[in-house]
Design a protein around this motif. Structure first.
Motif, PDB file in Angstrom:
ATOM      1  N   UNK A   1      -2.857 -17.096   8.554  1.00 39.50           N
ATOM      2  CA  UNK A   1      -2.605 -15.944   9.427  1.00 39.50           C
ATOM      3  C   UNK A   1      -3.737 -14.934   9.248  1.00 39.50           C
TER       4      UNK A   1
ATOM      5  N   UNK B   1      -4.993 -10.773   9.783  1.00 39.06           N
ATOM      6  CA  UNK B   1      -4.736  -9.367  10.080  1.00 39.06           C
ATOM      7  C   UNK B   1      -5.839  -8.785  10.949  1.00 39.06           C
ATOM      8  N   UNK B   2      -7.038  -9.359  10.810  1.00 40.46           N
ATOM      9  CA  UNK B   2      -8.181  -8.892  11.602  1.00 40.46           C
ATOM     10  C   UNK B   2      -8.979 -10.100  12.068  1.00 40.46           C
TER      11      UNK B   2
ATOM     12  N   UNK C   1      -7.499  -7.815  17.996  1.00 37.74           N
ATOM     13  CA  UNK C   1      -6.155  -7.758  17.445  1.00 37.74           C
ATOM     14  C   UNK C   1      -5.843  -6.269  17.277  1.00 37.74           C
ATOM     15  N   UNK C   2      -4.755  -5.826  17.865  1.00 39.37           N
ATOM     16  CA  UNK C   2      -4.425  -4.402  17.792  1.00 39.37           C
ATOM     17  C   UNK C   2      -4.068  -4.017  16.361  1.00 39.37           C
ATOM     18  N   UNK C   3      -4.099  -2.723  16.093  1.00 39.59           N
ATOM     19  CA  UNK C   3      -3.836  -2.184  14.758  1.00 39.59           C
ATOM     20  C   UNK C   3      -2.433  -2.556  14.268  1.00 39.59           C
ATOM     21  N   UNK C   4      -1.549  -2.915  15.180  1.00 42.85           N
ATOM     22  CA  UNK C   4      -0.154  -3.225  14.825  1.00 42.85           C
ATOM     23  C   UNK C   4       0.162  -4.713  14.949  1.00 42.85           C
ATOM     24  N   UNK C   5      -0.864  -5.534  15.149  1.00 45.61           N
ATOM     25  CA  UNK C   5      -0.632  -6.954  15.397  1.00 45.61           C
ATOM     26  C   UNK C   5      -1.217  -7.850  14.310  1.00 45.61           C
ATOM     27  N   UNK C   6      -0.695  -9.074  14.242  1.00 47.26           N
ATOM     28  CA  UNK C   6      -1.301 -10.116  13.420  1.00 47.26           C
ATOM     29  C   UNK C   6      -1.245 -11.432  14.195  1.00 47.26           C
TER      30      UNK C   6
ATOM     31  N   UNK D   1       2.802  -6.677  13.174  1.00 45.37           N
ATOM     32  CA  UNK D   1       2.526  -6.670  11.742  1.00 45.37           C
ATOM     33  C   UNK D   1       3.842  -6.762  10.967  1.00 45.37           C
TER      34      UNK D   1
ATOM     35  N   UNK E   1       5.870  -7.498   6.909  1.00 44.86           N
ATOM     36  CA  UNK E   1       5.706  -7.311   5.466  1.00 44.86           C
ATOM     37  C   UNK E   1       5.212  -8.611   4.838  1.00 44.86           C
TER      38      UNK E   1
ATOM     39  N   UNK F   1       5.774 -12.398   6.103  1.00 45.17           N
ATOM     40  CA  UNK F   1       4.619 -13.273   6.375  1.00 45.17           C
ATOM     41  C   UNK F   1       4.699 -14.531   5.515  1.00 45.17           C
TER      42      UNK F   1
ATOM     43  N   UNK G   1     -11.733 -11.237   3.726  1.00 46.91           N
ATOM     44  CA  UNK G   1     -11.690  -9.778   3.696  1.00 46.91           C
ATOM     45  C   UNK G   1     -10.451  -9.210   3.029  1.00 46.91           C
ATOM     46  N   UNK G   2      -9.586 -10.082   2.535  1.00 45.17           N
ATOM     47  CA  UNK G   2      -8.356  -9.619   1.876  1.00 45.17           C
ATOM     48  C   UNK G   2      -8.551  -9.613   0.367  1.00 45.17           C
TER      49      UNK G   2
ATOM     50  N   UNK H   1     -15.521 -12.305   7.157  1.00 47.91           N
ATOM     51  CA  UNK H   1     -14.812 -11.158   6.564  1.00 47.91           C
ATOM     52  C   UNK H   1     -13.409 -10.988   7.140  1.00 47.91           C
TER      53      UNK H   1
ATOM     54  N   UNK I   1      -3.653  -2.145   7.653  1.00 49.48           N
ATOM     55  CA  UNK I   1      -3.339  -3.576   7.760  1.00 49.48           C
ATOM     56  C   UNK I   1      -3.492  -4.226   6.404  1.00 49.48           C
TER      57      UNK I   1
ATOM     58  N   UNK J   1       1.274  -6.471   2.232  1.00 48.01           N
ATOM     59  CA  UNK J   1       2.077  -5.823   1.203  1.00 48.01           C
ATOM     60  C   UNK J   1       3.497  -5.626   1.730  1.00 48.01           C
ATOM     61  N   UNK J   2       4.378  -5.224   0.814  1.00 48.91           N
ATOM     62  CA  UNK J   2       5.703  -4.795   1.225  1.00 48.91           C
ATOM     63  C   UNK J   2       5.704  -3.272   1.182  1.00 48.91           C
TER      64      UNK J   2
ATOM     65  N   UNK K   1     -14.994  -6.265  -2.304  1.00 51.27           N
ATOM     66  CA  UNK K   1     -13.669  -6.784  -1.941  1.00 51.27           C
ATOM     67  C   UNK K   1     -13.606  -7.308  -0.517  1.00 51.27           C
ATOM     68  N   UNK K   2     -14.318  -6.654   0.408  1.00 47.30           N
ATOM     69  CA  UNK K   2     -14.238  -7.043   1.809  1.00 47.30           C
ATOM     70  C   UNK K   2     -15.488  -7.726   2.329  1.00 47.30           C
ATOM     71  N   UNK K   3     -16.470  -7.898   1.463  1.00 45.60           N
ATOM     72  CA  UNK K   3     -17.718  -8.552   1.881  1.00 45.60           C
ATOM     73  C   UNK K   3     -17.687 -10.018   1.499  1.00 45.60           C
ATOM     74  N   UNK K   4     -17.907 -10.903   2.470  1.00 45.81           N
ATOM     75  CA  UNK K   4     -17.780 -12.336   2.172  1.00 45.81           C
ATOM     76  C   UNK K   4     -18.961 -12.860   1.341  1.00 45.81           C
TER      77      UNK K   4
ATOM     78  N   UNK L   1     -10.271  -3.391  -0.204  1.00 49.52           N
ATOM     79  CA  UNK L   1     -10.933  -4.204   0.829  1.00 49.52           C
ATOM     80  C   UNK L   1     -12.245  -3.576   1.300  1.00 49.52           C
TER      81      UNK L   1
END
Lengths: 334, 334
Positions: free
Chosen positions: A191, A193-194, A208-213, A230, A232, A236, A265-266, A302, B2, B5-6, B264-267, B302
């Motif tokens: 999955x 997030x970005x 991908x919108x700020x509220x979507x995954x 998005x 939790x 997920x 990037x996570x 990333x 994004x 997490x919970x 953290x966020x750089x591949x 990140x």
């Protein structure tokens, strides 16, 4: 586009220079052909393992070259298959008289080009080549670059396990059978997030919108199953674990490697948090985790997000997983 | 925001659950105190090594607990120092009769709390504690959370090298002297392409335009030396290497560990590309790279960006660097 790069056209070649400079004990790079090779010449009688694919998934595959894993990895442009000439050169370079296994992720370009390379190698030098195509992604049937299922996280586990078997001196047939067994017993789902941004494109592969995954995303940003609000980590985790468990299916009493992979990037704090959720879900399903792997191993530049891979184990697979490995990206026992 | 997490309030405790579940062979976690400990009890006569700090820098420090590195790591909230009670509990847990070394990054909260913990431990159990404070970041003198220079990448190298020395059974004085020597011979500097978002805050720590980067950024997003227009990897490498080289100074004939760290966020594809630039600059400066480390080891959630650390080596430091290490985050030789 915010990246630590020079010219987008040079990203792959300059990154390979860095890999070689940072790991002179592990690898050397055939730069004209963009092939990462072990520093040592191939050991006579050992089956050669060659993989490769588009760049942007680091450490896969170049970071998995070394004792106990691959003999060579061909690097294509970002998210683009290497060409048959590269694959043929790699095949010839690692042929030590026992044949060569091609480990190919199921993407149309990779499959076609590795096939052509195998034919060329057979015709030109008589090298015996067998191909194993990984297709462990349960998210979708057919996709942007794939007929059938995509090859993802199982590829990492397969390269480790089959690499250990090849070190033991097994024949090409035995090594290929083992590779098929690993692929058959592994399933994955991811999955995002970005999105990520291919350097040559200069803009995100998808929006991908700020509220979507994106659930079930491919490692090149290919569309997955669903675009969802998005959720939790707990939600997920269930969305990833359930389809994976039911697909094989995995069941009570099964023992697995649980692999939580970051898309690039996570950060690790989130990957461990996800691992906690996944471990609990497996516990509840009666699946016992014999080994785990958490980190960025098959990435999408990333991209933020993760994938999970479960591989059903038997004693032999555990033993081969635990065997020494000495590569830039995976290292233990040596 | 994004993130996988919970509840933002549970990020640290749930991530520690995941670390423990994923690495049962390496660590156990004292959850009430948020201390990562080795699975095995302390070996009588071995100096105990305790570090810790705010979370969000994973794998540091909890991922560096295990044979050949730390005995315990205290996890604070994200970017927030652990409290003295945690540090005292960790100190007591690893005291095996030979005293305890506290490895502290130079941030006001960490320094103060570790100092208090050392006093409490001495008063309560008579444990002898020595503290070493790392302050290798050449970017700025004084900062948002620091009097003097900040402690960054050298901390990782120090925990590895001093960890190996402690395994050899050296005394607290010897181990502390070695720790000071490592800190004195190491220098670092970092940069950011993006900010990061602390889960509890829910919004980016700082704002950076699409065309800007922050040179000399701290690992909590503290301001650096300058906000500059986005530059090429080659230019960024020079902006990081030059101040580091001139500060110690490093010179012709010196041998170093070259550590390129991702925020953290750089591949990895970009980190290796950066490593290539840095290796070339060191070559031109007559500095020879004896060992290297490339990857995400001291991160800032990140954040996209990287830091470089150079540590001047002698034969003993090389030997200790190469010694076996078996932690979730660094592993070789076992």
């Amino acid at each position: 586009m915010k990246k630590l790069i020079n010219d987008p056209a040079d990203v792959v070649s300059e990154s390979l220079l860095g890999l070689e400079a940072a790991h002179p004990d592990h690898v050397r790079v055939d730069h004209p052909n963009r092939i990462v090779l072990r520093r040592e010449p191939p050991r006579p009688g050992k089956v050669g393992l060659v993989s490769g694919g588009g760049s942007g998934h680091e450490p896969m595959h170049g970071g998995f070259v070394g004792l106990g894993m691959l003999d060579a990895a061909c690097a294509g442009e970002v998210f683009t298959s290497p060409v048959p000439d590269q694959m043929m050169a790699a095949t010839k370079a690692v042929d030590a008289g026992a044949g060569v296994l091609h480990i190919v992720k199921n993407y149309t370009g990779d499959v076609m080009n590795f096939e052509m390379a195998a034919e060329l190698a057979a015709a030109e030098t008589g090298t015996e080549v067998v191909s194993i195509v990984t297709n462990d992604d349960v998210a979708v049937q057919d996709s942007l670059y794939t007929a059938g299922r995509r090859g993802v996280g199982v590829t990492v586990l397969l390269e480790k396990i089959v690499g250990a078997a090849a070190e033991e001196g097994r024949s090409l047939t035995e090594v290929a059978d083992l590779a098929r067994r690993v692929n058959d017993n592994g399933r994955s789902m991811g999955m995002a997030l970005t999105s990520c941004t291919v350097p040559a494109a200069g803009k995100p592969t998808f929006e991908l919108a700020e509220t979507e995954m994106e659930l079930g995303v491919g490692i090149h940003g290919e569309p997955g199953r669903q675009r969802l609000p998005l959720a939790s980590a707990k939600e997920v985790a269930a969305m990833l674990v359930d389809p994976v468990l039911t697909d094989l299916p995995f069941g009570v009493g099964d023992s697995v490697i649980a692999f939580v992979n970051g898309m690039g990037g996570t950060p690790l704090i989130e990957l461990y948090l996800m691992y906690n959720e996944i471990h609990q879900l497996l516990d509840r399903a009666g699946v016992s985790v014999a080994r785990s792997l958490v980190g960025n191993y098959i990435t999408s530049l990333e991209m933020a997000g993760c994938s999970i891979t479960l591989l059903k184990l038997d004693d032999e697979l555990v033993r081969l997983w635990d065997a020494p490995v000495n590569t830039p990206g995976l290292r233990w026992g040596v």
